[in-house]
Design an enzyme around this catalytic site. Structure first.
Site, PDB file in Angstrom:
ATOM      1  CG  MET A  21      -2.023  -1.065   1.243  1.00 27.22           C
ATOM      2  SD  MET A  21      -3.060  -1.293  -0.073  1.00 27.22           S
ATOM      3  CE  MET A  21      -4.058   0.205   0.166  1.00 27.22           C
ATOM      4  CG  HIS A 138       2.608   2.625   3.740  1.00 27.16           C
ATOM      5  ND1 HIS A 138       1.278   2.630   4.218  1.00 27.16           N
ATOM      6  CD2 HIS A 138       3.147   1.230   3.668  1.00 27.16           C
ATOM      7  CE1 HIS A 138       0.843   1.747   4.568  1.00 27.16           C
ATOM      8  NE2 HIS A 138       1.805   0.677   4.097  1.00 27.16           N
ATOM      9  CG  HIS A 139      -2.081   5.704   0.076  1.00 26.36           C
ATOM     10  ND1 HIS A 139      -2.322   7.210   0.602  1.00 26.36           N
ATOM     11  CD2 HIS A 139      -2.719   5.641  -1.192  1.00 26.36           C
ATOM     12  CE1 HIS A 139      -3.159   7.608  -0.418  1.00 26.36           C
ATOM     13  NE2 HIS A 139      -3.422   6.885  -1.432  1.00 26.36           N
ATOM     14  CB  SER A 140      -0.208   4.789   6.349  1.00 25.28           C
ATOM     15  OG  SER A 140       1.207   4.521   6.453  1.00 25.28           O
ATOM     16  CG  ASN A 313      -3.991   8.979   3.042  1.00 24.18           C
ATOM     17  OD1 ASN A 313      -3.770   8.872   1.960  1.00 24.18           O
ATOM     18  ND2 ASN A 313      -2.984   8.578   4.156  1.00 24.18           N
TER      19      ASN A 313
END
Length: 530
Positions: A21, A138-140, A313
């Site tokens: 991810m 990382h998309h987090s 995000n």
């Protein structure tokens, strides 16, 4: 210490070895004329001096005891810059195809969660003399918008490398959070989330009521295509994925696309969606797998307010009808534009409540278990998908960027395929360019098939360019106006004036006399002779 929001943490919990991810970018740079230095060393030194001005670069994860709550970000005081910034060289001849395959492989591997969640690669050996730079994070910790903000930190807007102030010395040394401290933080964060949720309830009720009215208007008969979308039809893209990737790129002129969208009655986003619809339709049609129902695109949308540059995000998702069941290109374009605008209208009304940070005890192990079950049990092959493909359009920097003195020529996005949605088409603007990045599971869409899809995107663009302008269509459809002015009237600047007729020549006596016929003239001559 900073708690991850429930949305940020979801990208951690949903991650599996088959579904990393992280998001990334592939950039191409032109070195300064006559450059003789070591570009990798220059880049590494520059990034090392700027780690402190991008939060994502200097923090790592700390998990909660028994995973009862979301993890927290803590500062990492011992960053190994040689680990995070690496050097690679392509084998000869150094083609773009070789670079695409290398990026696909680099994008397949998981990030090390014991370190800050990012890696960067300086890639040399391209036959055109350019240098590639691939990053993944990382998309987090970063969405598309926050990624663009991070780019502004890492890059310069001129060839001159700007100096930044060194980080301030922190009091005390690094530390490892204890169990008690973590539990206290978890309780405090959950209490704050519940408090925000209670404060939001009146706004949420109003937003939901308004959005319900918007949905009702969309579901009302309109004499045309319904704007209410059901589940997407099954295609070869709706499958469980492996951790192997394919990757390809396309670059287009942004100004030309803006002018095209305006000319044919849409926006740049409509043109992009219509290109994807045409390409996917042809790709599936040639394999005999085009469903009768239209494909539906899952489209991430930003919930970020203007001026918000926080590194987290703030995204939601809408679904857009790709109208792949429509043969006529013009009608398909209209249907896509109407569906896209309807989705945006709902998001505008629901924006106050979308992405709310909801507290839930045990979220980490619940989501992780469900994600693993969904991928490995082949449920993605059996359950009807929410979307056929993921299509994302992210605004990027409008100016030319430089890194360590080299000019950035291209800025391609590299994104996330997922179980059930094995193809992700992400579009990123950069300067006067619109850059496409197609990231897919290699088992579902091979490298050669990814290039085939790029060719179909170009063909779909040509079909859209051949459409008549909206002004021409409107003029052709308009009835002939009733003639209310004389035939000899002219109009200039909205003022109508009658043009005087040409005066008829005056008749003189000579001109009005009848000319005698030849026989009469002869008879008169004989009479005078007698």
């Amino acid at each position: 210490m900073h708690h991850l929001t429930s949305m940020d943490a979801a990208f951690l919990h949903l991650e599996t070895p088959e579904m990393p991810m992280h998001v990334g970018s592939l950039m191409l740079f032109e070195l300064p004329k006559g450059y003789q230095g070591d570009y990798y060393e220059d880049v590494k030194a520059m990034i090392g001096k700027r780690l402190h001005i991008a939060a994502i670069l200097g923090r790592k994860l700390a998990t909660m005891p028994f995973e009862l709550s979301e993890p927290v970000w803590i500062d990492d005081d011992d960053i190994d810059i040689d680990y995070h910034v690496r050097s690679l060289t392509l084998r000869r001849p150094g083609t773009m195809e070789q670079l695409d395959q290398l990026v696909a492989r680099l994008h397949s591997s998981l990030l090390d969660r014991s370190r800050p969640l990012w890696e960067m690669y300086v890639i040399e050996g391209l036959q055109n003399g350019q240098v590639a730079f691939y990053t993944k994070a990382h998309h987090s910790g970063v969405d598309g918008k926050a990624g663009a903000e991070m780019a502004k930190v890492l890059y310069d807007i001129s060839p001159e490398i700007r100096e930044v102030k060194p980080p301030r010395r922190k009091s005390g040394g690094g530390y490892q959070l204890g169990v008690t401290e973590l539990l206290q933080a978890a309780v405090a964060n959950s209490a704050a989330q519940y408090r925000k949720l209670a404060e939001l309830l009146p706004t949420a009720a109003k937003a939901l009521t308004t959005a319900g009215g918007v949905l009702a208007r969309q579901s009302a008969p309109q004499g045309g295509r319904s704007l209410m979308l059901g589940l997407a039809p099954k295609t070869l893209f709706n499958d469980s994925i492996t951790n192997q990737r394919s990757f390809s790129t396309l670059s287009l002129d942004l100004k030309e696309l803006k002018a095209l969208g305006k000319r044919v009655g849409g926006t740049v986003n409509t043109v992009v969606m219509a290109m994807c619809a045409g390409a996917l339709r042809r790709f599936l049609q040639e394999r005999g797998e085009l469903p009768k129902q239209p494909l539906i695109a899952a489209v991430p949308v930003s919930l970020r307010s203007a001026g918000d540059d926080s590194m987290n995000n703030q995204v939601s998702m809408v679904r857009v009808d790709l109208a792949t069941d429509v043969d006529d290109v013009a009608e398909r374009f209209k249907a896509i534009h109407a569906s896209s605008e309807a989705a945006k209208a709902v998001v505008r009304e629901l924006k106050p409540v979308l992405g709310v940070d909801l507290p839930l005890t045990g979220t980490p192990w619940i989501l992780s278990s469900l994600s693993s079950l969904y991928g490995r049990s082949k449920l993605a092959q059996k359950m009807p998908p929410v979307g056929s493909v993921c299509i994302s359009n992210v605004p990027g920097p409008p100016m030319t960027l430089y890194m360590a003195g080299a000019r950035m020529v291209h800025y391609f996005p590299v994104s996330i395929p997922a179980h059930g949605v094995a193809l992700n088409i992400t579009v990123h603007s950069y300067g006067d360019l619109l850059e496409f990045g197609l990231t897919a599971c290699r088992r579902v869409l091979s490298q050669s098939e990814s290039y085939e899809l790029i060719g179909y995107l170009k063909a779909a663009l040509k079909e859209i360019e051949a459409l008549p302008s909206v002004d021409a269509v409107a003029a052709a459809a308009a009835p002939e106006p009733a003639q209310t002015t004389p035939k000899n009237a002219v109009s200039a600047n909205g003022v109508t004036a009658k043009v005087p007729s040409k005066p008829k020549p005056r008749k003189t006596a000579k001109a009005t006399r009848k000319t005698a016929s030849p026989s009469r003239a002869a008879a008169a001559k004989r009479a005078s002779a007698q």
